[in-house]
Design an enzyme around this catalytic site. Sequence first.
Site, PDB file in Angstrom:
ATOM      1  N   HIS A  19      81.995 126.780  -0.405  1.00 26.46           N
ATOM      2  CA  HIS A  19      82.318 127.386   0.899  1.00 26.46           C
ATOM      3  C   HIS A  19      83.826 127.654   1.013  1.00 26.46           C
ATOM      4  O   HIS A  19      84.236 128.719   1.478  1.00 26.46           O
ATOM      5  CB  HIS A  19      81.921 126.450   2.046  1.00 26.46           C
ATOM      6  CG  HIS A  19      80.446 126.214   2.211  1.00 26.46           C
ATOM      7  ND1 HIS A  19      79.899 124.959   2.247  1.00 26.46           N
ATOM      8  CD2 HIS A  19      79.405 127.068   2.384  1.00 26.46           C
ATOM      9  CE1 HIS A  19      78.586 125.048   2.436  1.00 26.46           C
ATOM     10  NE2 HIS A  19      78.253 126.317   2.512  1.00 26.46           N
ATOM     11  N   LYS A  43      66.721 122.943  10.147  1.00 32.68           N
ATOM     12  CA  LYS A  43      67.062 122.461   8.795  1.00 32.68           C
ATOM     13  C   LYS A  43      67.300 120.957   8.773  1.00 32.68           C
ATOM     14  O   LYS A  43      67.624 120.409   7.736  1.00 32.68           O
ATOM     15  CB  LYS A  43      68.328 123.180   8.287  1.00 32.68           C
ATOM     16  CG  LYS A  43      68.068 124.574   7.755  1.00 32.68           C
ATOM     17  CD  LYS A  43      69.231 125.017   6.870  1.00 32.68           C
ATOM     18  CE  LYS A  43      68.948 126.279   6.091  1.00 32.68           C
ATOM     19  NZ  LYS A  43      70.105 126.685   5.280  1.00 32.68           N
ATOM     20  N   ARG A  97      75.064 133.102  -4.575  1.00 29.15           N
ATOM     21  CA  ARG A  97      75.122 132.254  -5.764  1.00 29.15           C
ATOM     22  C   ARG A  97      74.225 132.862  -6.824  1.00 29.15           C
ATOM     23  O   ARG A  97      74.640 133.694  -7.595  1.00 29.15           O
ATOM     24  CB  ARG A  97      74.679 130.828  -5.421  1.00 29.15           C
ATOM     25  CG  ARG A  97      75.756 130.040  -4.732  1.00 29.15           C
ATOM     26  CD  ARG A  97      75.207 128.816  -4.060  1.00 29.15           C
ATOM     27  NE  ARG A  97      74.347 129.207  -2.953  1.00 29.15           N
ATOM     28  CZ  ARG A  97      73.912 128.375  -2.021  1.00 29.15           C
ATOM     29  NH1 ARG A  97      74.233 127.094  -2.088  1.00 29.15           N
ATOM     30  NH2 ARG A  97      73.176 128.806  -1.034  1.00 29.15           N
ATOM     31  N   SER A 135      75.012 122.593  -0.776  1.00 31.79           N
ATOM     32  CA  SER A 135      75.072 121.423   0.110  1.00 31.79           C
ATOM     33  C   SER A 135      73.861 120.523  -0.105  1.00 31.79           C
ATOM     34  O   SER A 135      73.963 119.300  -0.113  1.00 31.79           O
ATOM     35  CB  SER A 135      75.116 121.858   1.574  1.00 31.79           C
ATOM     36  OG  SER A 135      76.268 122.619   1.828  1.00 31.79           O
TER      37      SER A 135
HETATM   38  P1  ADP Z   1      72.963 128.815   5.493  1.00 33.05           P
HETATM   39  O1  ADP Z   1      72.067 127.791   6.113  1.00 33.05           O
HETATM   40  O2  ADP Z   1      73.367 129.905   6.444  1.00 33.05           O
HETATM   41  O3  ADP Z   1      72.508 129.337   4.154  1.00 33.05           O
HETATM   42  P2  ADP Z   1      75.051 127.351   4.076  1.00 33.05           P
HETATM   43  O4  ADP Z   1      76.056 126.446   4.693  1.00 33.05           O
HETATM   44  O5  ADP Z   1      74.101 126.742   3.104  1.00 33.05           O
HETATM   45  O6  ADP Z   1      74.322 128.018   5.295  1.00 33.05           O
HETATM   46  O7  ADP Z   1      75.786 128.556   3.360  1.00 33.05           O
HETATM   47  C1  ADP Z   1      76.597 129.454   4.068  1.00 33.05           C
HETATM   48  C2  ADP Z   1      76.910 130.647   3.184  1.00 33.05           C
HETATM   49  O8  ADP Z   1      77.701 130.220   2.076  1.00 33.05           O
HETATM   50  C3  ADP Z   1      75.676 131.314   2.582  1.00 33.05           C
HETATM   51  O9  ADP Z   1      75.929 132.698   2.521  1.00 33.05           O
HETATM   52  C4  ADP Z   1      75.611 130.724   1.197  1.00 33.05           C
HETATM   53  O10 ADP Z   1      74.963 131.591   0.295  1.00 33.05           O
HETATM   54  C5  ADP Z   1      77.093 130.595   0.862  1.00 33.05           C
HETATM   55  N1  ADP Z   1      77.355 129.582  -0.154  1.00 33.05           N
HETATM   56  C6  ADP Z   1      77.061 128.271  -0.110  1.00 33.05           C
HETATM   57  N2  ADP Z   1      77.454 127.644  -1.242  1.00 33.05           N
HETATM   58  C7  ADP Z   1      78.007 128.600  -2.035  1.00 33.05           C
HETATM   59  C8  ADP Z   1      78.583 128.611  -3.351  1.00 33.05           C
HETATM   60  N3  ADP Z   1      78.651 127.515  -4.085  1.00 33.05           N
HETATM   61  N4  ADP Z   1      79.040 129.791  -3.830  1.00 33.05           N
HETATM   62  C9  ADP Z   1      78.942 130.912  -3.088  1.00 33.05           C
HETATM   63  N5  ADP Z   1      78.408 130.977  -1.856  1.00 33.05           N
HETATM   64  C10 ADP Z   1      77.944 129.842  -1.326  1.00 33.05           C
END
Ligand code: ADP
Length: 168
Positions: A19, A43, A97, A135
Amino acid sequence: MGKRIGLYPGTFDPITLGHVDIIERAVKLVDELVVGVAINEDKRPLFSLEERVAMVRGQMETVAGKSGVTIRVEPFDKLLMKYAEQVNADIIIRGLRAVSDFEYEFQMVGMNQALNDDIETVFLMADARYQSIASRLVKEIARLGGNVSGFVPASVVNALEAKFTVGE
Ligand code: ADP
């Protein structure tokens, strides 16, 4: 032209180095960045909304300092497109990703375009070192006592340890 405002929404349960990397890239595209922390009760987040917002805020000083861009971290609990309109976002930033993210994000963009076709969604990829970080996996590793220091900021390592040692 006015200020270009970006919105980076997510659950951030918890914020990872993936992030942070996306945020460091996003500030190159906008004059102001809003990091929207979604309540996302469906979630069943490990961290409360307040904890998630505080952890994201804790990382932003360094990024904002480096970039000179104003970064605001705010909780939100409404339809993403409504929130994007409320903060006057020009673009929505999402991270990509693996191929597995694509299907979901592809559908979301389609629906969001139908709701408001003026706000573009922009996809960014993290540095190769951070691309596999999720996460969900970080929480799993921490729960089982593994070392997560390569995946999340130091303060988040401590927050995860505190969560998983309480009551044990
Ligand atoms: P959500 O529940 O909206 O998917 P997340 O907190 O899991 O929320 O992720 C927020 C954004 O960050 C999403 O677009 C996700 O694809 C991106 N993201 C999370 N981890 C990574 C990573 N390691 N590399 C690139 N993008 C990421």
